[in-house]
Each structure stands twice: as structure tokens, then as C-alpha cells.
Design an enzyme around this catalytic site. Structure first.
Site, PDB file in Angstrom:
ATOM      1  CE  LYS A 170      -3.524   2.504   2.538  1.00 22.53           C
ATOM      2  NZ  LYS A 170      -4.637   2.283   3.538  1.00 22.53           N
ATOM      3  CE  LYS A 230      -6.346   1.843  -0.369  1.00 23.76           C
ATOM      4  NZ  LYS A 230      -6.722   1.938   0.838  1.00 23.76           N
TER       5      LYS A 230
HETATM    6  C1  PBG Z   1      -6.528   3.456   5.379  1.00 22.39           C
HETATM    7  C2  PBG Z   1      -7.157   3.548   3.815  1.00 22.39           C
HETATM    8  C3  PBG Z   1      -7.088   4.364   2.776  1.00 22.39           C
HETATM    9  C4  PBG Z   1      -7.806   4.069   1.719  1.00 22.39           C
HETATM   10  C5  PBG Z   1      -8.358   2.732   2.358  1.00 22.39           C
HETATM   11  N1  PBG Z   1      -8.159   2.692   3.529  1.00 22.39           N
HETATM   12  C6  PBG Z   1      -6.061   5.067   2.859  1.00 22.39           C
HETATM   13  C7  PBG Z   1      -5.595   6.587   3.279  1.00 22.39           C
HETATM   14  O1  PBG Z   1      -6.327   7.335   3.760  1.00 22.39           O
HETATM   15  O2  PBG Z   1      -4.146   6.487   3.798  1.00 22.39           O
HETATM   16  C8  PBG Z   1      -7.985   4.782   0.611  1.00 22.39           C
HETATM   17  C9  PBG Z   1      -8.999   4.015  -0.426  1.00 22.39           C
HETATM   18  C10 PBG Z   1      -9.135   4.903  -1.445  1.00 22.39           C
HETATM   19  O3  PBG Z   1      -8.874   6.109  -1.624  1.00 22.39           O
HETATM   20  O4  PBG Z   1     -10.337   4.678  -2.073  1.00 22.39           O
HETATM   21  N2  PBG Z   1      -7.382   2.884   6.293  1.00 22.39           N
END
Ligand code: PBG
Length: 327
Positions: free
Chosen positions: A196, A248
Site C-alpha cells: 500500500k 493499492k
Molecule cells: C486507510 C485507508 C485508505 C484507503 C482505504 N483505507 C487510505 C488512506 O487514507 O491512507 C483509501 C481508499 C481509496 O482512496 O479509495 N485505512
């Protein structure tokens, strides 16, 4: 003689016959938001078509997802600002919005669709970080893992089939697996956000969850410059017992996705994130892109790179088209 690959592109039927990649509803997962204290679903302005749900509207929408044949839903909880604290207590409370919603969903749809929960603290902490902070204000890896175990246990109890640790702490998958097993939740699966990245494409998501974050997540999320590190993270999560891995964002990280898909022994998911979706919507609103075609192409490319599962805000409309009910 000329070699003529164009023969296989000559008719729609021929093209359908030879397509290497197809979008099937069962491999799509719809990310969803459920918020505390709403009377009615609330639109998210930077994510057209996506809302913060009430528990009731969430249940209705997931029943529709079952009808469409979606593979799963990924649930994010949005508490009231005044309920946030330094350790994100409301996240692991059975009375917290996410766990109440999970319970309602599992009661309503049972095992008809895979119910996934985001296992992270950022929606629940008053500072907005994905973990708890030490006395110097840095995210404390091991103390955070202890909280992730509590979160995962509460989600498993509430009815989640899959927990999705997304905070990028070292050792989070092993900690959660041990915690779940010790409590008897040996059937609860872990979808690890393995690779991620600290991405600018999460912008609209931060609106969707009313994020309290100021600053960034670069001490735990990965540097977009690094490809090999993504593979390393995926290997570690697989070794720690992840049942599925995720990369991701998706579309700008197809190299990492292809690398991970080529070596993983477990299914690989990719998250077509909020910014990737919102950009297409915004351009389409201006008439600069064909929305349906661009979203289908984006998800096809993610599958072509090797994803088995795609999380996307376009899951329902793509499923409708795959089912032939929308062209
Ligand atoms: C953090 C989380 C994030 C997303 C999903 N879970 C990102 C973040 O704030 O760092 C992003 C998903 C998206 O942009 O669709 N728990």
C-alpha cells in the site's frame, strides 16, 4: 503472405470469443461507507454515485449487490467526530458504527456475499493516523498491532468473513492471525493490504471518511518510487499467513501488481482507489471522457495485469453491464 491479426478483431462476436480478460461480477468488491448519526444517506461530493450510508441504506444496497452477483463488499466506518480518541476506541467497540453495521449486514445477507471490514484506526482516531502514537507523536508499530488485534476480533465477532488490515504496520498480519486463532476465529480470513503506497490518489476517500489527518502517512505507507519493496511486503504478508494479498492503488501500480501476481500462492486483489475513480467521473462530467468505457478499461487493465479481485467504486455498474442489464 501477410500475417493478419486483424482477422480476430473483425466482429464483436469474434472479439468476445478471443478476449483474454473478462470482467465478472464475482471478482468485484464494492467499497462502502457507513456513518454514525445520519438520517439518510449522504452523498460524497468528490465520489459521484458513492454515499455515506445509514445502517438501513447499507443493508439495502448490499442486498442489491447480492442480486448483481458481486463478490464482496468492503466496509468502512465513519464515527461522529466527538467519538474519536487517541487510540480509536470506537473502532473496536461492539457499539461502534462499523461493528453494528457488520452485525446488521451478516444478519441480513448471511453468507450470500463476502463481507469484508477495513481493519484500521485512521477513521477512529482524533489525530487521523492509522495507528497509536508514542510520546514523541510517532506511530508506534507494536502498540498499534495490539489495537489491530482488538479491532479484528471485534469485526470477526460482529460477523465479518474477512478482515482487511490496511495500516501497513510491520507484523500486523501475524499478530491478527494469532489473535483470531487464539479466540477461535480460525475461519475468519485476512485480506492483507500488502503493498500500500503513500498515494495522492486517496484524496476523495479522506472526504468519504471525514478524515482528521493533517500531515501524511509516509512513515508507514510505501514510497511510490519503490517496486521491489512492494514485492517484499507481499512476500512477508504471505509468510505471515495472509489468505489474500492486495496492491493499492491499482492502475498506477500495475508493475507491482504483475510482480506480486506472478509469485503469490494466494489470490491477489487490487484496489482501484477513490482518486482513480473520481478522475474518470470528473473528466466525464466535462465531456472529456466516456465514463463507462474508461472505467471498464481501467478495471480490465487491472485484471490483465494479474489481479484476481478488484475493489472498485464502479463495481455495481460494471456488474450490471457484465450481466447484460446495462450497455
Ligand atoms: C486507510 C485507508 C485508505 C484507503 C482505504 N483505507 C487510505 C488512506 O487514507 O491512507 C483509501 C481508499 C481509496 O482512496 O479509495 N485505512
Amino acid at each position: 503472405m501477410i500475417v493478419r491479426p486483424r482477422r480476430l478483431r473483425s466482429t464483436p462476436a469474434m472479439r468476445a470469443l478471443v478476449a483474454e480478460t473478462r470482467i465478472h461480477p464475482s471478482q468485484l468488491v464494492l467499497p462502502m461507507f457507513v456513518a454514525e448519526g445520519l438520517d439518510a444517506p449522504r452523498p460524497i461530493s468528490s465520489l459521484p454515485g458513492v454515499v455515506q450510508h445509514t445502517v438501513d441504506s447499507l443493508v439495502d444496497e448490499v442486498r442489491r449487490s447480492v442480486t448483481l452477483g458481486l463478490g464482496g463488499v468492503m466496509l468502512f466506518g465513519v464515527p461522529r467526530p466527538e467519538d474519536k480518541d487517541a487510540v480509536g476506541s470506537v473502532g473496536s467497540s461492539p457499539d461502534g458504527i462499523l461493528n453494528r453495521a457488520l452485525t446488521a449486514l451478516r444478519d441480513a445477507v448471511g453468507d450470500d456475499i463476502v463481507i469484508m471490514a477495513d481493519t484500521c484506526l485512521d477513521e477512529f482516531t482524533d489525530h487521523g493516523h492509522c495507528g497509536v502514537l508514542d510520546e514523541r507523536g510517532r506511530v508506534d508499530n507494536d502498540a498499534t498491532n495490539d489495537r489491530y488485534v482488538e479491532l479484528a476480533l471485534s469485526q470477526a465477532r460482529a460477523g465479518a468473513h474477512v478482515v482487511g488490515p490496511s495500516g501497513m504496520m510491520d507484523g500486523q498480519v501475524a499478530a491478527i492471525r494469532d489473535g483470531l486463532d487464539a479466540a477461535g476465529f480460525t475461519d475468519t480470513a485476512i485480506l492483507a493490504y500488502a503493498a500500500k503506497y503513500a498515494s495522492a490518489f486517496y484524496g476523495p476517500f479522506r472526504e468519504a471518511v471525514n478524515s482528521a489527518l493533517s500531515g501524511d502517512r509516509r512513515t508507514y505507507q510505501q514510497d511510490p518510487a519503490n517496486r521491489r519493496e512492494g514485492v517484499r511486503e507481499a512476500d512477508l504478508d504471505e509468510a505471515e499467513g495472509a489468505d489474500m494479498l492486495m496492491v493499492k492503488p491499482a492502475g498506477y501500480y500495475l508493475d507491482v501488481l504483475a510482480d506480486v501476481a506472478a509469485r503469490s500462492q494466494v489470490p491477489v486483489a487490487a484496489y482501484h482507489v477513490s482518486g482513480e475513480y473520481a478522475m474518470v467521473c470528473a473528466a466525464a462530467e466535462r465531456g472529456w471522457l466516456n465514463r463507462d468505457a474508461a472505467l471498464a478499461e481501467a478495471v480490465t487493465a487491472i485484471l490483465r495485469a494479474g489481479a484476481d479481485i478488484v475493489l472498485t467504486y464502479a463495481a455495481s455498474e460494471l456488474a450490471e453491464r457484465a450481466n447484460g442489464s446495462k450497455r
